[in-house]
Design a protein around this motif. Structure first.
Motif, PDB file in Angstrom:
ATOM      1  N   VAL A   1       0.925   5.134   0.544  1.00 47.04           N
ATOM      2  CA  VAL A   1       0.634   6.778   1.189  1.00 47.04           C
ATOM      3  C   VAL A   1       1.210   7.497  -0.026  1.00 47.04           C
ATOM      4  CG1 VAL A   1      -0.628   7.162   3.080  1.00 47.04           C
ATOM      5  CG2 VAL A   1      -0.762   4.981   2.537  1.00 47.04           C
TER       6      VAL A   1
ATOM      7  N   PHE B   1      -7.147   3.061  -4.169  1.00 44.99           N
ATOM      8  CA  PHE B   1      -7.152   2.084  -3.134  1.00 44.99           C
ATOM      9  C   PHE B   1      -9.413   3.172  -2.662  1.00 44.99           C
ATOM     10  CE2 PHE B   1      -8.525   0.112   1.012  1.00 44.99           C
ATOM     11  CZ  PHE B   1      -8.007  -0.797   1.254  1.00 44.99           C
TER      12      PHE B   1
ATOM     13  N   VAL C   1       0.673  -1.438   0.140  1.00 49.52           N
ATOM     14  CA  VAL C   1      -0.068  -0.053   0.380  1.00 49.52           C
ATOM     15  C   VAL C   1       0.758   1.175  -0.355  1.00 49.52           C
ATOM     16  CG1 VAL C   1      -1.401   1.072   1.582  1.00 49.52           C
ATOM     17  CG2 VAL C   1      -1.752  -1.276   1.015  1.00 49.52           C
TER      18      VAL C   1
ATOM     19  N   GLU D   1      -4.708   9.857  -0.633  1.00 53.79           N
ATOM     20  CA  GLU D   1      -4.653   8.685  -1.284  1.00 53.79           C
ATOM     21  C   GLU D   1      -4.358   7.386  -1.105  1.00 53.79           C
ATOM     22  OE1 GLU D   1      -7.221   7.985  -3.059  1.00 53.79           O
ATOM     23  OE2 GLU D   1      -7.856  10.067  -3.940  1.00 53.79           O
ATOM     24  N   LEU D   2      -4.579   6.081  -1.074  1.00 52.37           N
ATOM     25  CA  LEU D   2      -3.863   5.302  -1.163  1.00 52.37           C
ATOM     26  C   LEU D   2      -3.942   4.174  -2.262  1.00 52.37           C
ATOM     27  CD1 LEU D   2      -6.130   3.763   2.159  1.00 52.37           C
ATOM     28  CD2 LEU D   2      -3.463   5.144   2.035  1.00 52.37           C
ATOM     29  N   TYR D   3      -3.179   3.595  -2.398  1.00 55.12           N
ATOM     30  CA  TYR D   3      -2.734   2.204  -3.582  1.00 55.12           C
ATOM     31  C   TYR D   3      -2.539   1.568  -3.202  1.00 55.12           C
ATOM     32  CZ  TYR D   3      -2.708   7.353  -5.652  1.00 55.12           C
ATOM     33  OH  TYR D   3      -2.604   8.856  -5.800  1.00 55.12           O
TER      34      TYR D   3
END
Length: 182
Positions: A22, A60, A20, A28-30
């Motif tokens: 950040v 995410f 993940v 945003e989270l990916y």
């Protein structure tokens, strides 16, 4: 991520691995699933690797849970498939031996396949235990279990048709096998 020896740590894990990212500035989270066959070459002298995120597709979201669940189910099914593949190979050997016996009866070979049924059933039982524990692969397990039963029925019928229970059964194993199938 660091590597141990020649391969990264995640390649030794028996579960899906996600990274993940950040982004505090964008809030945003990916989410990126690390794939065993992915091209994650060491990018530094210390053995760290670089994972590229697709900022448009790896965001995410509320659907990310489904992505994680699907990856978990796929991994669970791969553990079940290890056992089912062995059973399917055995089924193919039985069916091929029966087909080949039409031209050239190989009684010792058929007896060997008959005796191998215990190992195939053990593999099937191990797959079944994984299906129950991991809650994945029930349909695949049932299909292979039915196919094994059918192949063994064909083998028993063939052996009985050729009177192998009378001509080749020194210890009563063929008779027991044929009775077991009833």
């Amino acid at each position: 991520m660091s590597a141990r020896g020649n391969s990264p740590i995640w390649q030794a894990l028996d579960l899906p691995v996600f990274v993940v990212l950040v982004d505090l500035s964008a809030e945003e989270l990916y989410l990126h699933q690390v794939l065993l066959n992915g091209n994650y070459s060491p990018a530094t002298e210390t053995g760290l690797v670089r994972i590229e995120f697709d900022l448009a597709n790896d965001v995410f979201t509320k659907d990310s849970g489904a992505v994680i669940a699907a990856a978990s189910e796929k991994m669970a099914l791969s553990h079940v498939r290890r056992h089912l593949d062995v059973v399917e190979e055995g089924i193919q050997e039985i069916r091929q031996a029966i087909a080949d016996a039409e031209e050239n009866l190989d009684a010792p070979g058929l007896i060997e396949l008959m005796e191998g049924r215990t190992a195939l059933r053990k593999e099937l039982a191990q797959a079944g235990a994984l299906v129950r524990a991991l809650r994945a692969g029930k349909k695949e397990w049932k299909t292979v279990a039915d196919d094994l039963d059918e192949a063994l029925q064909e083998l028993g019928g063939y052996m009985q048709d050729w009177n192998m229970h009378r001509d080749w059964d020194d210890h009563g194993n063929i008779v027991r096998f044929i009775e077991e199938l009833r």
